[in-house]
Design a protein around this motif. Structure first.
Motif, PDB file in Angstrom:
ATOM      1  N   THR A   1       0.702  -1.123  -0.006  1.00 32.64           N
ATOM      2  CA  THR A   1       0.052  -0.076  -0.045  1.00 32.64           C
ATOM      3  C   THR A   1       0.990   1.250   0.104  1.00 32.64           C
ATOM      4  O   THR A   1       1.437   1.464   1.046  1.00 32.64           O
ATOM      5  CB  THR A   1      -0.984   0.046   1.241  1.00 32.64           C
TER       6      THR A   1
ATOM      7  N   LYS B   1       1.324   5.254   0.357  1.00 37.09           N
ATOM      8  CA  LYS B   1       0.314   6.311   0.978  1.00 37.09           C
ATOM      9  C   LYS B   1       1.398   7.578   0.834  1.00 37.09           C
ATOM     10  O   LYS B   1       2.388   7.547   0.980  1.00 37.09           O
ATOM     11  CB  LYS B   1       0.363   5.927   2.214  1.00 37.09           C
TER      12      LYS B   1
ATOM     13  N   LEU C   1      -4.052  12.254   5.195  1.00 41.14           N
ATOM     14  CA  LEU C   1      -3.916  11.243   4.277  1.00 41.14           C
ATOM     15  C   LEU C   1      -4.199  11.865   2.845  1.00 41.14           C
ATOM     16  O   LEU C   1      -5.199  12.666   2.752  1.00 41.14           O
ATOM     17  CB  LEU C   1      -4.629   9.977   4.402  1.00 41.14           C
TER      18      LEU C   1
ATOM     19  N   GLU D   1      -3.291  10.203  -0.489  1.00 40.93           N
ATOM     20  CA  GLU D   1      -3.766   9.126  -1.579  1.00 40.93           C
ATOM     21  C   GLU D   1      -3.374   7.877  -0.822  1.00 40.93           C
ATOM     22  O   GLU D   1      -2.304   7.672  -0.154  1.00 40.93           O
ATOM     23  CB  GLU D   1      -2.881   9.759  -2.948  1.00 40.93           C
ATOM     24  N   GLU D   2      -4.035   6.774  -1.571  1.00 42.03           N
ATOM     25  CA  GLU D   2      -3.773   5.330  -1.284  1.00 42.03           C
ATOM     26  C   GLU D   2      -3.651   4.783  -2.547  1.00 42.03           C
ATOM     27  O   GLU D   2      -4.569   4.637  -3.097  1.00 42.03           O
ATOM     28  CB  GLU D   2      -4.696   4.817  -0.170  1.00 42.03           C
TER      29      GLU D   2
ATOM     30  N   TYR E   1      -2.817   0.696  -4.210  1.00 42.95           N
ATOM     31  CA  TYR E   1      -2.541  -0.717  -3.717  1.00 42.95           C
ATOM     32  C   TYR E   1      -1.637  -1.307  -5.139  1.00 42.95           C
ATOM     33  O   TYR E   1      -2.270  -1.288  -6.212  1.00 42.95           O
ATOM     34  CB  TYR E   1      -3.673  -1.460  -3.428  1.00 42.95           C
TER      35      TYR E   1
ATOM     36  N   ARG F   1      -7.639   2.639  -5.884  1.00 39.77           N
ATOM     37  CA  ARG F   1      -6.770   3.635  -5.646  1.00 39.77           C
ATOM     38  C   ARG F   1      -7.703   4.747  -5.252  1.00 39.77           C
ATOM     39  O   ARG F   1      -8.923   4.881  -5.631  1.00 39.77           O
ATOM     40  CB  ARG F   1      -6.250   4.197  -6.939  1.00 39.77           C
TER      41      ARG F   1
END
Length: 455
Positions: free
Chosen positions: A235, A237, A245, A247-248, A250, A260
């Motif tokens: 992940t 980040k 936060l 953006e994430e 995978y 996303r």
């Protein structure tokens, strides 16, 4: 003398493959002692893929070169891998916009020997051979192209009828260009320290495994990048400067998988896209003519495209858009949009490349388009400080009636259309509101045009 030179070049063009220092190619020279390497952010280096990655690497190189004069002077400080990205990008931009005809008409032929050798250098023999064939045709038809440059727009348009052989080369190019970008990206990732340095001026460690951290200037964590031997896996980040936060994403072994998510600064979701890699996805490329889309090609989708279920939210947390992407830029199936208060804005559908608007409501909740007939109003922003707005009349799902386009509330295009085709008067305006040209169309065919010169 000029005719003799063209004959020699045509006979010996294949000899460009394998020549380390060919004659009459000022763009191929590489001065290692002055080698320019841009500083790139580690997070984007590992996160981005495809053309996004290519532009990420190319942008600081382009800023360093600046212009044509810089290509002759500073261009010598680019390695052969850097040259592959820099000069092939010219080809891709021009051919995708107007084919090899446009590429050579706009006088980019001078870069072609360098493009061919650079593509060979990174191992892309297929694209190098294709560009080589285009160059041979260019040398053969050089006089027609030069004459067309003296004749303006009409002569340029005539070239497409006079040099038909470029059409087949264009089709081949469209089937290969995504793979060429992959080949360039793979070369850069295998040889990063030939191409660039990280933001701290250090070489990239291709064997690093663990969580790589980057920081904002205020010492707060900017990015958390999970790496396995230099490949992002896990992940990813990123965070705003206040620590929330941003953006994430995978990843699995360098490929984006799953969901996303991007966030607003207040913590609300901005958009999300969920990839479904179990489906056999396909990509359809389209172009637009008189408001109607037409298909260019159909091919299997690359895994690194951003596809899947898409959702976007207003900053207040209300859902703004939802639908499905089947390629980075193409949508398919039902598409819904909502106003900031949660009321429905658009019920639409993407079908075979066409955008079918079923129903549309304004911000007051009044229905302004019903079952494909009525007024469609769309306001959007692509660049900061620019607001685009379209007001389009529809009848039976085709543009029919008055069409207006605005930029920052100034009219820049007026069209009269019938059954999806221009029919009547079309007017184009510059950014100051001055009339640039006025044309009369009949069933989509231009019958007359008057140009206006504005001081």
């Amino acid at each position: 003398m000029k005719k003799l030179l063209i004959i020699i070049l045509t006979m010996n063009i294949f000899n460009l493959f394998g020549q380390s220092k060919p004659k009459n190619d000022p763009y191929w020279e590489f001065n290692k002692s002055e080698h320019f390497k841009p500083n790139l952010e580690k997070g984007d280096f590992f996160k981005l893929t495809g053309f996004d990655f290519g532009w990420f690497v190319l942008e600081p190189i382009s800023e360093y070169i600046q212009d044509a004069n810089g290509e002759l002077k500073k261009g010598k400080n680019l390695s052969y891998g850097q040259k592959a990205l820099y000069y092939w990008w010219y080809v891709d931009a021009q051919v995708n916009n107007g084919g090899f005809t446009q590429y050579y008409y706009n006088d980019y032929g001078k870069y072609t020997p360098t493009v061919i050798k650079a593509l060979k250098h990174i191992g892309d023999d297929k694209m190098a051979e294709l560009v080589n064939r285009s160059y041979e045709l260019y040398l053969k038809e050089n006089r027609k192209i030069k004459d067309a440059r003296l004749g303006g727009w009409e002569e340029f348009s005539n070239l497409y009828r006079e040099i038909k052989d470029f059409d087949d080369l264009d089709d081949e190019y469209y089937n290969l260009n995504n793979q060429t970008m992959k080949n360039i990206e793979n070369y850069i990732r295998k040889n990063p320290n030939e191409i660039c340095l990280d933001e701290e001026g250090n070489e990239f460690d291709l064997n690093f495994s663990g969580e790589l951290k980057t920081y904002h200037s205020n010492k707060k964590i900017k990015e958390l990048i999970p790496l396995e031997k230099g490949v992002v896996s896990g992940t990813f980040k990123s965070h705003f400067e206040n620590g929330t936060l941003s953006e994430e994403i995978y990843f699995y072994k360098g490929e984006q998988t799953g969901e996303r998510i991007e966030y607003y600064g207040n913590g609300n979701k901005k958009y999300s896209i969920t990839k479904d890699l179990s489906k056999n996805q396909f990509e359809h490329l389209w172009y637009f003519e008189n408001g109607n889309s037409k298909k260019l090609e159909h091919k299997q989708l690359d895994k690194d495209e951003r596809v899947g279920e898409y959702k976007e939210w207003h900053e207040n947390g209300q859902l703004a858009e939802t639908g499905n992407y089947i390629s980075a830029y193409e949508r398919d199936g039902e598409w819904l949009e909502y106003h900031k208060d949660g009321n429905k804005k658009i019920e639409a559908e993407f079908k075979n490349g066409n955008f079918l608007i079923h129903n549309c409501w304004n911000e007051k909740g009044e229905q302004i388009l019903s079952n494909g007939t009525g007024l469609y109003v769309n306001e959007y922003s692509i660049y900061d400080g620019e607001i685009d707005r379209n007001e389009q009349e529809y009848k039976n799902y085709k543009r029919d009636g008055i069409q207006k386009s605005f930029k920052n509330d100034k009219l820049n295009l007026y069209q009269e259309m019938v059954n999806g085709k221009e029919h009547g008067i079309t007017k184009s305006y510059d950014e100051n509101g001055n009339l640039e040209y006025e044309a009369v169309y009949e069933n989509g065919v231009e019958k007359s045009r008057k140009e206006y010169k504005n001081e």
